[in-house]
Design a protein around this motif. Structure first.
Motif, PDB file in Angstrom:
ATOM      1  N   LEU A  45       0.840  -1.203   0.000  1.00 30.79           N
ATOM      2  CA  LEU A  45       0.000   0.000   0.000  1.00 30.79           C
ATOM      3  C   LEU A  45       0.873   1.251   0.000  1.00 30.79           C
ATOM      4  O   LEU A  45       0.575   2.227  -0.699  1.00 30.79           O
ATOM      5  N   ARG A  92       2.244   1.804  -3.396  1.00 30.78           N
ATOM      6  CA  ARG A  92       1.205   2.344  -4.281  1.00 30.78           C
ATOM      7  C   ARG A  92       0.921   3.813  -3.972  1.00 30.78           C
ATOM      8  O   ARG A  92       0.635   4.604  -4.884  1.00 30.78           O
ATOM      9  N   THR A 148      -4.584   3.480   4.852  1.00 31.71           N
ATOM     10  CA  THR A 148      -5.038   4.311   3.737  1.00 31.71           C
ATOM     11  C   THR A 148      -5.318   5.735   4.166  1.00 31.71           C
ATOM     12  O   THR A 148      -4.887   6.701   3.508  1.00 31.71           O
ATOM     13  N   GLN A 195      -6.603   9.070  -4.771  1.00 30.55           N
ATOM     14  CA  GLN A 195      -7.380   7.919  -4.330  1.00 30.55           C
ATOM     15  C   GLN A 195      -7.638   6.957  -5.483  1.00 30.55           C
ATOM     16  O   GLN A 195      -7.502   5.736  -5.333  1.00 30.55           O
ATOM     17  N   ARG A 196      -7.975   7.504  -6.652  1.00 30.20           N
ATOM     18  CA  ARG A 196      -8.210   6.644  -7.820  1.00 30.20           C
ATOM     19  C   ARG A 196      -6.936   5.886  -8.191  1.00 30.20           C
ATOM     20  O   ARG A 196      -6.968   4.677  -8.444  1.00 30.20           O
ATOM     21  N   ASP A 197      -5.830   6.609  -8.219  1.00 29.19           N
ATOM     22  CA  ASP A 197      -4.569   5.969  -8.597  1.00 29.19           C
ATOM     23  C   ASP A 197      -4.122   4.946  -7.559  1.00 29.19           C
ATOM     24  O   ASP A 197      -3.511   3.925  -7.908  1.00 29.19           O
ATOM     25  N   LEU A 198      -4.413   5.219  -6.300  1.00 32.41           N
ATOM     26  CA  LEU A 198      -4.047   4.282  -5.242  1.00 32.41           C
ATOM     27  C   LEU A 198      -4.716   2.927  -5.457  1.00 32.41           C
ATOM     28  O   LEU A 198      -4.121   1.875  -5.196  1.00 32.41           O
ATOM     29  N   ASP A 199      -5.952   2.958  -5.941  1.00 31.22           N
ATOM     30  CA  ASP A 199      -6.740   1.739  -6.137  1.00 31.22           C
ATOM     31  C   ASP A 199      -6.672   1.190  -7.561  1.00 31.22           C
ATOM     32  O   ASP A 199      -7.212   0.121  -7.829  1.00 31.22           O
ATOM     33  N   ASP A 200      -6.026   1.906  -8.459  1.00 34.00           N
ATOM     34  CA  ASP A 200      -5.968   1.513  -9.862  1.00 34.00           C
ATOM     35  C   ASP A 200      -5.067   0.284 -10.030  1.00 34.00           C
ATOM     36  O   ASP A 200      -3.923   0.282  -9.572  1.00 34.00           O
ATOM     37  N   THR A 245      -1.508   0.837 -11.033  1.00 39.61           N
ATOM     38  CA  THR A 245      -0.528   1.233 -10.020  1.00 39.61           C
ATOM     39  C   THR A 245       0.102  -0.006  -9.398  1.00 39.61           C
ATOM     40  O   THR A 245       1.327  -0.062  -9.201  1.00 39.61           O
ATOM     41  N   ALA A 246      -0.722  -0.989  -9.083  1.00 33.49           N
ATOM     42  CA  ALA A 246      -0.195  -2.241  -8.527  1.00 33.49           C
ATOM     43  C   ALA A 246       0.732  -2.920  -9.525  1.00 33.49           C
ATOM     44  O   ALA A 246       1.766  -3.487  -9.144  1.00 33.49           O
TER      45      ALA A 246
END
Length: 220
Positions: A110, A113, A146, A164-169, A172-173
């Protein structure tokens, strides 16, 4: 064929299957990286076009690459040395950071990311500092951190909805996983691992050893 012979052959077959299974399980997902004639890891594996640079040397003579885990206490211990090296050498050397989150660290992936989400807004170095300087607050917590990472993004003035979007995209992973795959190919097994001009630095006992290696590379 006697009964004993049949039993012996059966036992041999079982052993072969077990050994073969172990080899299959332990076979690396990524082949070892190619090396140059001098034994150094190919630079294309250690430094990609999209790798994050904390400093860049115009002459490209000396490049220090660190594979790190933001939740790793040893990486946090090395952080002040890297910070001092950046201040001392500035644009005389290139310093590159690669992600290598360790699965046993609950928030390592996390955090990587979060750094990448900040990088998407041109603020990787700032999130790098936030994560290490506050590691004792968020590190080794079983719950996802988070909200704390969102707080760091807010403090840096980032676009929060985009962060936030990029963190969950998933992209990114994938970006984090690509760094780790390069690390595995280069033989990285733990963090921090440093490479200087393609050669892994071993037996580093402290900042002085790292500085001495850099000075020798600059003088060479």
């Amino acid at each position: 064929m006697t009964r004993n012979t049949r039993l012996t052959l059966a036992l041999i077959a079982v052993v072969v299957l077990v050994v073969g299974g172990l080899l299959a399980v332990n076979r690396p997902d990524h082949p070892p990286a190619a090396t140059t004639d001098t034994g150094a890891i190919e630079s294309t594996v250690l430094v990609r076009e999209d790798s994050h640079r904390l400093s860049t040397a115009a002459d490209g003579k000396v490049t220090l690459v660190e594979f790190l885990d933001f939740e790793c206490e040893s990486c946090a211990a090395a952080y002040p040395a890297v910070k001092q090296i950046l201040a001392t050498y500035q644009d005389r050397i290139t310093v590159v950071v690669r992600y290598f989150p360790i699965p046993s660290h609950p928030n390592a992936d996390l955090a990587a990311r979060a750094a990448q989400a900040a990088a998407n807004q041109g603020r990787f170095p700032d999130m790098y500092v936030q994560l290490f300087e506050n590691q004792t607050r968020w590190g080794h917590q079983e719950q996802p951190q988070t909200e704390l990472f969102l707080g760091y993004a807010r403090a840096l003035g980032l676009d929060l909805p985009r962060f936030q979007r990029d963190l969950d995209d998933p992209a990114t992973a994938t970006r984090v996983a690509k760094d780790k795959a390069d690390g595995v190919a280069a033989g990285v097994q733990g963090t921090p691992t440093f490479f200087l001009n393609g050669r892994r630095l071993t037996d580093l006992r402290g900042q002085d050893d790292l500085v001495a290696a850099i000075d020798a590379a600059l003088a060479g």
